[in-house]
Motif scaffolding. Structure first.
Motif, PDB file in Angstrom:
ATOM      1  N   SER A  94       0.829  -1.204   0.000  1.00 22.33           N
ATOM      2  CA  SER A  94       0.000   0.000   0.000  1.00 22.33           C
ATOM      3  C   SER A  94       0.861   1.251   0.000  1.00 22.33           C
ATOM      4  CB  SER A  94      -0.936   0.005   1.212  1.00 22.33           C
ATOM      5  OG  SER A  94      -0.197  -0.005   2.425  1.00 22.33           O
ATOM      6  N   GLY A  95       1.993   1.212   0.714  1.00 20.28           N
ATOM      7  CA  GLY A  95       2.888   2.361   0.732  1.00 20.28           C
ATOM      8  C   GLY A  95       3.543   2.609  -0.617  1.00 20.28           C
ATOM      9  N   VAL A  96       3.919   1.529  -1.302  1.00 22.21           N
ATOM     10  CA  VAL A  96       4.505   1.662  -2.636  1.00 22.21           C
ATOM     11  C   VAL A  96       3.498   2.286  -3.590  1.00 22.21           C
ATOM     12  CG1 VAL A  96       5.478   0.423  -4.609  1.00 22.21           C
ATOM     13  CG2 VAL A  96       6.087  -0.280  -2.285  1.00 22.21           C
ATOM     14  N   PHE A  97       2.290   1.747  -3.588  1.00 24.23           N
ATOM     15  CA  PHE A  97       1.269   2.260  -4.501  1.00 24.23           C
ATOM     16  C   PHE A  97       0.884   3.702  -4.168  1.00 24.23           C
ATOM     17  CE2 PHE A  97       0.154  -2.347  -5.244  1.00 24.23           C
ATOM     18  CZ  PHE A  97       0.592  -2.355  -6.544  1.00 24.23           C
ATOM     19  N   ARG A  98       0.880   4.057  -2.878  1.00 21.23           N
ATOM     20  CA  ARG A  98       0.534   5.433  -2.510  1.00 21.23           C
ATOM     21  C   ARG A  98       1.519   6.423  -3.118  1.00 21.23           C
ATOM     22  NH1 ARG A  98       0.511   4.750   2.408  1.00 21.23           N
ATOM     23  NH2 ARG A  98       2.532   5.590   3.017  1.00 21.23           N
ATOM     24  N   MET A 157       3.419   5.923  -5.741  1.00 24.74           N
ATOM     25  CA  MET A 157       3.235   5.913  -7.195  1.00 24.74           C
ATOM     26  C   MET A 157       2.023   6.730  -7.599  1.00 24.74           C
ATOM     27  SD  MET A 157       4.091   1.885  -7.910  1.00 24.74           S
ATOM     28  CE  MET A 157       3.482   1.967  -9.598  1.00 24.74           C
ATOM     29  N   ASN A 158       0.929   6.544  -6.885  1.00 22.49           N
ATOM     30  CA  ASN A 158      -0.300   7.255  -7.236  1.00 22.49           C
ATOM     31  C   ASN A 158      -0.145   8.764  -7.075  1.00 22.49           C
ATOM     32  OD1 ASN A 158      -1.433   4.758  -7.679  1.00 22.49           O
ATOM     33  ND2 ASN A 158      -2.598   4.700  -5.780  1.00 22.49           N
ATOM     34  N   GLU A 159       0.558   9.186  -6.028  1.00 25.73           N
ATOM     35  CA  GLU A 159       0.756  10.618  -5.808  1.00 25.73           C
ATOM     36  C   GLU A 159       1.495  11.257  -6.986  1.00 25.73           C
ATOM     37  OE1 GLU A 159       1.161  10.416  -0.899  1.00 25.73           O
ATOM     38  OE2 GLU A 159       2.942  10.663  -2.173  1.00 25.73           O
ATOM     39  N   THR A 160       2.508  10.582  -7.489  1.00 27.11           N
ATOM     40  CA  THR A 160       3.292  11.160  -8.575  1.00 27.11           C
ATOM     41  C   THR A 160       2.534  11.117  -9.891  1.00 27.11           C
ATOM     42  OG1 THR A 160       5.231  10.287  -7.420  1.00 27.11           O
ATOM     43  CG2 THR A 160       5.589  11.207  -9.610  1.00 27.11           C
ATOM     44  N   LEU A 161       1.757  10.064 -10.109  1.00 26.24           N
ATOM     45  CA  LEU A 161       0.901  10.021 -11.298  1.00 26.24           C
ATOM     46  C   LEU A 161      -0.045  11.206 -11.314  1.00 26.24           C
ATOM     47  CD1 LEU A 161      -0.511   8.572 -13.758  1.00 26.24           C
ATOM     48  CD2 LEU A 161      -2.003   7.528 -12.033  1.00 26.24           C
ATOM     49  N   VAL A 162      -0.735  11.440 -10.215  1.00 25.26           N
ATOM     50  CA  VAL A 162      -1.698  12.537 -10.135  1.00 25.26           C
ATOM     51  C   VAL A 162      -1.005  13.873 -10.364  1.00 25.26           C
ATOM     52  CG1 VAL A 162      -3.285  13.770  -8.601  1.00 25.26           C
ATOM     53  CG2 VAL A 162      -3.295  11.264  -8.664  1.00 25.26           C
ATOM     54  N   GLU A 163       0.182  14.063  -9.763  1.00 26.81           N
ATOM     55  CA  GLU A 163       0.927  15.316  -9.958  1.00 26.81           C
ATOM     56  C   GLU A 163       1.286  15.518 -11.425  1.00 26.81           C
ATOM     57  OE1 GLU A 163       5.284  17.284  -8.980  1.00 26.81           O
ATOM     58  OE2 GLU A 163       4.694  15.421  -7.987  1.00 26.81           O
ATOM     59  N   THR A 164       1.752  14.467 -12.072  1.00 30.25           N
ATOM     60  CA  THR A 164       2.156  14.568 -13.474  1.00 30.25           C
ATOM     61  C   THR A 164       0.975  14.919 -14.362  1.00 30.25           C
ATOM     62  OG1 THR A 164       3.837  12.871 -13.053  1.00 30.25           O
ATOM     63  CG2 THR A 164       3.338  13.364 -15.341  1.00 30.25           C
ATOM     64  N   GLU A 182      -4.106   1.667 -10.038  1.00 32.41           N
ATOM     65  CA  GLU A 182      -2.936   2.506 -10.260  1.00 32.41           C
ATOM     66  C   GLU A 182      -3.207   3.734 -11.118  1.00 32.41           C
ATOM     67  OE1 GLU A 182       0.719   0.618 -11.242  1.00 32.41           O
ATOM     68  OE2 GLU A 182       0.269  -1.197 -10.122  1.00 32.41           O
ATOM     69  N   VAL A 183      -4.361   3.799 -11.774  1.00 36.93           N
ATOM     70  CA  VAL A 183      -4.612   4.925 -12.681  1.00 36.93           C
ATOM     71  C   VAL A 183      -5.997   5.536 -12.470  1.00 36.93           C
ATOM     72  CG1 VAL A 183      -4.792   5.636 -15.088  1.00 36.93           C
ATOM     73  CG2 VAL A 183      -3.035   3.997 -14.422  1.00 36.93           C
ATOM     74  N   LEU A 184      -7.028   4.766 -12.757  1.00 31.53           N
ATOM     75  CA  LEU A 184      -8.374   5.331 -12.791  1.00 31.53           C
ATOM     76  C   LEU A 184      -8.836   5.807 -11.423  1.00 31.53           C
ATOM     77  CD1 LEU A 184     -10.104   2.717 -15.141  1.00 31.53           C
ATOM     78  CD2 LEU A 184      -8.905   4.830 -15.758  1.00 31.53           C
ATOM     79  N   GLY A 185      -8.629   4.987 -10.398  1.00 35.45           N
ATOM     80  CA  GLY A 185      -9.042   5.359  -9.043  1.00 35.45           C
ATOM     81  C   GLY A 185      -8.373   6.634  -8.559  1.00 35.45           C
ATOM     82  N   PRO A 186      -7.044   6.700  -8.591  1.00 37.93           N
ATOM     83  CA  PRO A 186      -6.366   7.920  -8.128  1.00 37.93           C
ATOM     84  C   PRO A 186      -6.774   9.180  -8.885  1.00 37.93           C
ATOM     85  CG  PRO A 186      -4.806   6.109  -8.296  1.00 37.93           C
ATOM     86  CD  PRO A 186      -6.093   5.616  -8.882  1.00 37.93           C
ATOM     87  N   LEU A 187      -7.098   9.037 -10.174  1.00 34.90           N
ATOM     88  CA  LEU A 187      -7.470  10.202 -10.983  1.00 34.90           C
ATOM     89  C   LEU A 187      -8.973  10.475 -10.973  1.00 34.90           C
ATOM     90  CD1 LEU A 187      -5.167   9.613 -14.080  1.00 34.90           C
ATOM     91  CD2 LEU A 187      -4.887  11.356 -12.297  1.00 34.90           C
ATOM     92  N   GLY A 188      -9.754   9.527 -10.461  1.00 34.32           N
ATOM     93  CA  GLY A 188     -11.196   9.713 -10.400  1.00 34.32           C
ATOM     94  C   GLY A 188     -11.870   9.718 -11.756  1.00 34.32           C
TER      95      GLY A 188
END
Length: 352
Positions: A232-236, A238-245, A276-282
């Motif tokens: 969960s920490g790894v994915f968190r 990753m998700n933060e940086t995806l959203v920022e980008t 890894e993609v759709l959820g974090p970006l909504g």
């Protein structure tokens, strides 16, 4: 970075005949649990004659032909791959430069794993803007995942690996789409997620059963446990940086994610795409070319230009639409580009 005079003038792709999920399961290569988890219906699987270099040539020639650029217009060719290029002790980019561009320009390889073709947009744009008299750049990508190095059906629980190639022509002159912005971010502290505590070797030995077939999920699990952050920490991170980008690219393009017509991401399986993609970006899967993804699989660095070519051939790219393409490379690195469609791309059926 925002761009004012950068265009996509051509795209091309070449993917071999797919092997269906039913065929893979009947042959004992896969299982029902994998099919349910990924939603994959097939994967593009290369034949003996479909080598990585030759597939890249096919895709590259299609992109060049669609672009309308002469071979002499090209200042640089950049090739991306996540895996083996077909031969050790050899330069694939010189081969591609000769076969596709008749030797014009320069050529180089970009190794950012599955984000290679996307980050090459940044590199090629900088080259074209650096006072050169050449007006175009060609980006190619090709990958082929085979045993004993890769078990395409089981290398990572969340996806199925496919084979194929794609390409795009960047132009300072004109194109069917204008590049509005390109943003890259990286989290190099996560590189152990694909290394764990494995030792470095003097050469690749596919008979080393401790390393091959490559199991990316096992390496990530080992790293997540050893680091104390858990999966969960790894994915968190990753998700933060995806959203920022993604958000930075949208902002620099002067648009909102909600106003982007087509969203293109790495061709992950259904659950992995959601996590890894759709959820974090909504966002919803329906805004992605999911049906194409489920038929082809994740083909290394080829996914984004391949999906763009698919959308064009399907008649789904119309003037005024905005398209967002995002790559995610092991290591980890992310690149997002926002483009505006100026006119429907011309369909090219043959590069011969």
């Amino acid at each position: 970075m925002r761009h004012e005079d950068l265009y996509i003038a051509g795209v091309g792709s070449w993917y071999p005949k797919p092997v269906t999920a039913d065929e893979a399961i009947e042959a004992g290569l896969w299982d029902e649990a994998g099919r349910r988890r990924t939603g994959q219906v097939s994967a593009a699987v290369a034949g003996d004659d479909d080598t990585q270099p030759e597939m890249a040539v096919r895709a590259g020639k299609l992109a060049v032909r669609q672009s309308g650029h002469a071979e002499s217009d090209f200042g640089v060719l950049m090739h991306a791959a996540a895996g083996f290029n077909g031969l050790d002790g050899w330069n694939i980019t010189s081969y591609l430069q000769h076969e596709i561009l008749a030797g014009h320009g320069l050529s180089m390889e970009v190794r950012q794993q599955s984000n290679g073709a996307m980050v090459a947009i940044e590199l090629a744009a900088a080259y074209l803007a650096a006072g050169t008299d050449r007006t175009a750049a060609l980006i190619t990508a090709s990958d082929r995942f085979v045993l004993p190095v890769w078990d395409r059906w089981r290398a990572y629980a969340g996806l199925v690996l496919g084979d194929g190639a794609s390409a795009a022509v960047l132009s300072r002159r004109s194109g069917f789409a204008r590049v509005l912005s390109v943003v890259t971010r990286s989290r190099p502290e996560l590189e152990r997620a694909q290394r764990a505590d494995l030792p470095f070797k003097p050469y690749a030995d596919p008979h080393d059963t401790d390393l091959y077939p490559i199991s990316l999920i096992r390496r990530m699990q080992d790293y997540a446990a050893a680091s104390g952050m858990g999966m969960s920490g790894v994915f968190r991170r990753m998700n933060e940086t995806l959203v920022e980008t993604v958000n930075t690219a949208a902002e620099e393009a002067g648009t909102r994610l909600a106003d982007v017509e087509h969203l293109i991401f790495p061709s992950f399986g259904r659950q992995m795409m959601q996590q890894e993609v759709l959820g974090p970006l909504g966002i919803d899967k329906e805004r992605t070319p999911w049906q194409w993804v489920a038929e082809v699989g994740h083909v290394g660095a080829t996914d984004q230009f391949g999906a763009l070519d698919h959308l064009g051939r399907a008649g789904l790219l119309q003037p005024g639409q905005r398209v967002m393409m995002t790559g995610i490379g092991l290591g980890f690195n992310w690149t997002t580009a926002v483009i505006e469609i100026l006119e429907p791309p011309v369909t090219v059926e043959s590069a011969l």
